[in-house]
Write an enzyme that holds these catalytic residues in place. Structure first.
Site, PDB file in Angstrom:
ATOM      1  CE  LYS A 278      34.611  39.668  54.253  1.00 14.84           C
ATOM      2  NZ  LYS A 278      34.690  40.199  52.889  1.00 14.84           N
ATOM      3  NE  ARG A 352      25.553  41.542  47.191  1.00 17.73           N
ATOM      4  CZ  ARG A 352      26.467  41.633  46.233  1.00 17.73           C
ATOM      5  NH1 ARG A 352      26.154  41.275  45.006  1.00 17.73           N
ATOM      6  NH2 ARG A 352      27.677  42.092  46.468  1.00 17.73           N
TER       7      ARG A 352
END
Length: 494
Positions: A278, A352
């Site tokens: 990130k 997920r």
């Protein structure tokens, strides 16, 4: 904070450090307000006549009290004809701020002045207790001087002429329990990643279980995960020195044969993005990436406080997503517990991956319904901002139940599509599924991915990436504990 419901015959002689009077605009003083005005030599009428207080919604004024009530707090409620739930919420906020910097540790609210029907009075007391409890939360874990908290520790509700004290006590208990659950969730999410690790969450679950005889905890360790084939979850923790944990909290408040409601929380205790690192700006906020897990803890705390007659299983899929030589790489293919293979196109789409194995695991409980909660996608923030939680579901009745619970608790969700049209975006040339679906409809394709692992039961997905925390001022919100607890109260017939 302690909340007490009591019928008080004479407001003028009722002892308290602060008598709280809700007043509407352009109405004559009556009931408790009239009695306290006479006992205070007309101070309330004088404040109205001088224009020091007009009873506009959100207005407050503290007056000197009487021999019995040491202070009199006037809270403006606006027009009586338009006093609705939003006005009731504003009343609660005004009350909190009016007492925040005062020294009163005990107060009495004279509820009859609002003229509410019993149903609405019950709702308002639930919200009031929840708001005062949650607003009083202060983060203390790693600061030497926490922010000053409200001195009020005891609120008595004068139910005379407003609501049966039994119903009021039930509403106050419910609101306080939800507030405690919100605080539980907020505090866990606010902890830094070097303290709140997967192992810390496992220890915290065991601590929570000790507070309720109906709650038990087991933890699936990485060795067991490998034996179960949880390759997706393990791919997230592969680059971290912190071992992943699948934490199972089993609350048995219903009958043995009753199917449980199952809550599944994404518990990524810090998300660096892994190899798909990130940007540095605001990366510190990725300690909040276990907000879904935190909400499961908070909801389990609330239902345990309420001794809810319902079976509930809370699952936390906990891992830390870090880059190192053992970390999963973009393009790697992993095999989930379901047997489906997944091409990991982006290691920052890790939520997920931890959830899909947890969703496969929960089928063993033969659930009545499964709800997963996750700070899953930035796309949901773009779509809904911070006000609404994104709701996806494979069954309409479950979706409507959650939407209704969100509306009633004012912890609202908005239903998003889960159409097959989007499934093409997560196809892979090299695996059964890809873990991202391109820039369009990112929150939807993430939900579509999860839907492949939840086909054996009624399932809903709550994306709280926007609602789970605030950046300014920085801190966790404790959402959607209120929504989830209201949903479970409804299922328990309460």
């Amino acid at each position: 904070m302690t909340f007490i419901a009591r019928d008080v015959t004479d407001a003028a002689t009722a002892a308290s450090q602060c008598a709280i009077l809700p007043l509407f605009q352009d109405t004559k003083l009556a009931g408790a307000a009239l009695k306290l005005d006479k006992a205070s030599s007309g101070s309330i009428k004088a404040a109205l006549a001088l224009g020091d207080f007009s009873a506009k919604s959100g207005e407050s004024l503290m007056l000197p009290g009487t021999n019995a009530a040491k202070r009199i707090l006037l809270i403006g409620c606006g027009d009586a004809k338009t006093f609705d739930r939003e006005a009731a919420r504003k009343f609660s906020r005004t009350l909190y701020h009016a007492l925040l910097n005062k020294q009163a540790s005990e107060a009495m609210l004279h509820l009859a002045g609002l003229g509410l029907k019993e149903n609405e009075a019950k709702w308002m007391l639930t919200y009031l207790a929840r708001h005062l409890t949650a607003a009083s939360y202060r983060y203390t874990e790693t600061v030497s001087k926490p922010r000053a908290a409200m001195k009020l520790t005891r609120l008595v509700i004068n139910t005379k002429g407003a609501i049966q004290s039994r119903l009021a006590a039930s509403a106050l208990r419910e609101g306080n329990a939800i507030g405690l659950g919100i605080n539980e969730a907020a505090n866990l999410a606010n902890l830094p990643g070097n303290i709140c690790t997967p192992s810390y969450l496992a220890r915290h679950a065991r601590k929570l279980a000790r507070s309720s005889a109906k709650l038990s905890v087991s933890v699936v360790e990485e060795k067991q995960m490998r034996a179960l084939g949880m390759g997706a979850l393990l791919s997230v923790s592969a680059g971290s020195e912190q071992s992943a944990k699948l934490i199972v909290m089993n609350y048995k408040g219903g009958k043995t044969a009753d199917k449980p409601q199952v809550l599944v929380g994404k518990g990524v205790t810090f998300d660096s993005g892994g190899i798909s690192l990130k940007p540095g700006a605001k990366m510190d906020e990725m300690k909040f990436d276990m907000g879904g897990a935190a909400s499961v803890f908070g909801t389990m705390r609330a239902i345990a406080e309420l001794a809810l007659p319902l079976n509930v299983v809370g699952i936390v899929a906990a891992a830390e997503n870090m880059p190192d030589g053992k970390a999963t790489k973009p393009g790697d293919i992993v095999t989930s517990m379901s047997g489906k293979t997944i091409e990991v196109l982006n290691t920052d789409a890790e939520g997920r991956l931890v959830l899909c194995d947890a969703l496969t695991y929960v089928a063993r409980f033969k659930p009545a319904a499964v709800i997963d909660i996750a700070t899953l996608t930035g796309a949901c923030v773009v779509a809904l901002g911070s006000h609404a939680t994104g709701l996806f579901a494979n069954e309409d009745v479950l979706a409507e139940q959650l939407l209704a619970a969100g509306t009633d608790s004012h912890d609202r969700a908005w239903r998003m599509p889960l159409w097959d049209d989007y499934q093409a975006q997560i196809k892979s040339n090299f695996a059964d599924l890809a873990n991202i679906g391109g820039p369009g409809g990112g929150s939807i394709t993430a939900a579509c991915f999860l839907s492949h692992f939840a086909r054996d039961y009624n399932w809903a997905h709550l994306d709280i990436a926007g609602s789970g925390w605030n950046s300014a001022p920085k801190g966790a919100t404790g959402r959607p504990v209120a929504l989830l607890t209201r949903y479970l109260l409804d299922r328990a017939g309460q």
